[in-house]
Design an enzyme around this catalytic site. Sequence first.
Site: not given
Length: 229
Positions: A19, A98, A137, A170, A181
């Site tokens: 995204k 969400r 990532r 992160r 998550r």
Amino acid sequence: MAKKSAAHVIIMGPQGAGKGTQAALVAPRLRLEHVSTGDLFRQVMAGDSELSTEIRGYVDRGALVPDALTIRMLMEYVDEVLGGESEMRGMLLDGFPRNQAQAEALDVALRERGDRLVSVVHVDVPRERLMERLTGRLVCSNCGATYHRRFNPPKVDGVCDVCGATLTQRSDDTPEAVERRLSIYYEQTAPVLDYYRAAGLLLDVDGDRPIAEISDGIVEALQSKFDAD
Ligand code: ADP
Ligand code: ADP
Ligand code: ZN
């Protein structure tokens, strides 16, 4: 002067679907302002305030920040960005809504502003692909640009192509926090897709393809929706 009414797009999909990557590529091509609620929270957390301590308490556990606080912060930011002389059509909302309550609160907030929702882009990638995307990532500590160690590496190791700042991982991209998550996503967020599908707004996009192919497809599909107005 009367406030212009804006036209917004939502980008949804599981963590790791791409995204943020897609939003950064398509928003400027469509005159949309990309806003990620996760980035908004990370900006606040970088400071030192009562609010930053409160938000850190949720984000560090991989839990959702309470709906009322999230919606208030998002709408304040939208007002700030689209006010005044902005040439933007509207926002590209990433990471929001969400859950069903947030989706309904967004409907109310948009109605109050006289704005509309043009489309909800659903970028989907099989769950088994997501872990390797997220644990590899890298994000820019300055501008938020996103990379991947193997799938989308920066030109210079550890350095952002866009702004030259250092890339970091992160703190919530550990396997445990990712699992937590993703569970929240499939339980609470994925059902919201049906809400938008029923409203005729959902645009399904296969996110398991090369990055540029996906963004070209999204731009083309959204452009024709804007042109239809
Ligand atoms: P999201 O915002 O949906 O969580 P990101 O845009 O941060 O996802 O992408 C997650 C990771 O996957 C990043 O490391 C990114 O570079 C990588 N990525 C994004 N799109 C693709 C793609 N189409 N193919 C392979 N890797 C991708
Ligand atoms: P991810 O999509 O990978 O979980 P984000 O960058 O979108 O990461 O968000 C990071 C964290 O910020 C989330 O884990 C959650 O704690 C909080 N957050 C982001 N968006 C929302 C939202 N719409 N509602 C509640 N909490 C949110
Ligand atoms: Zn950068």
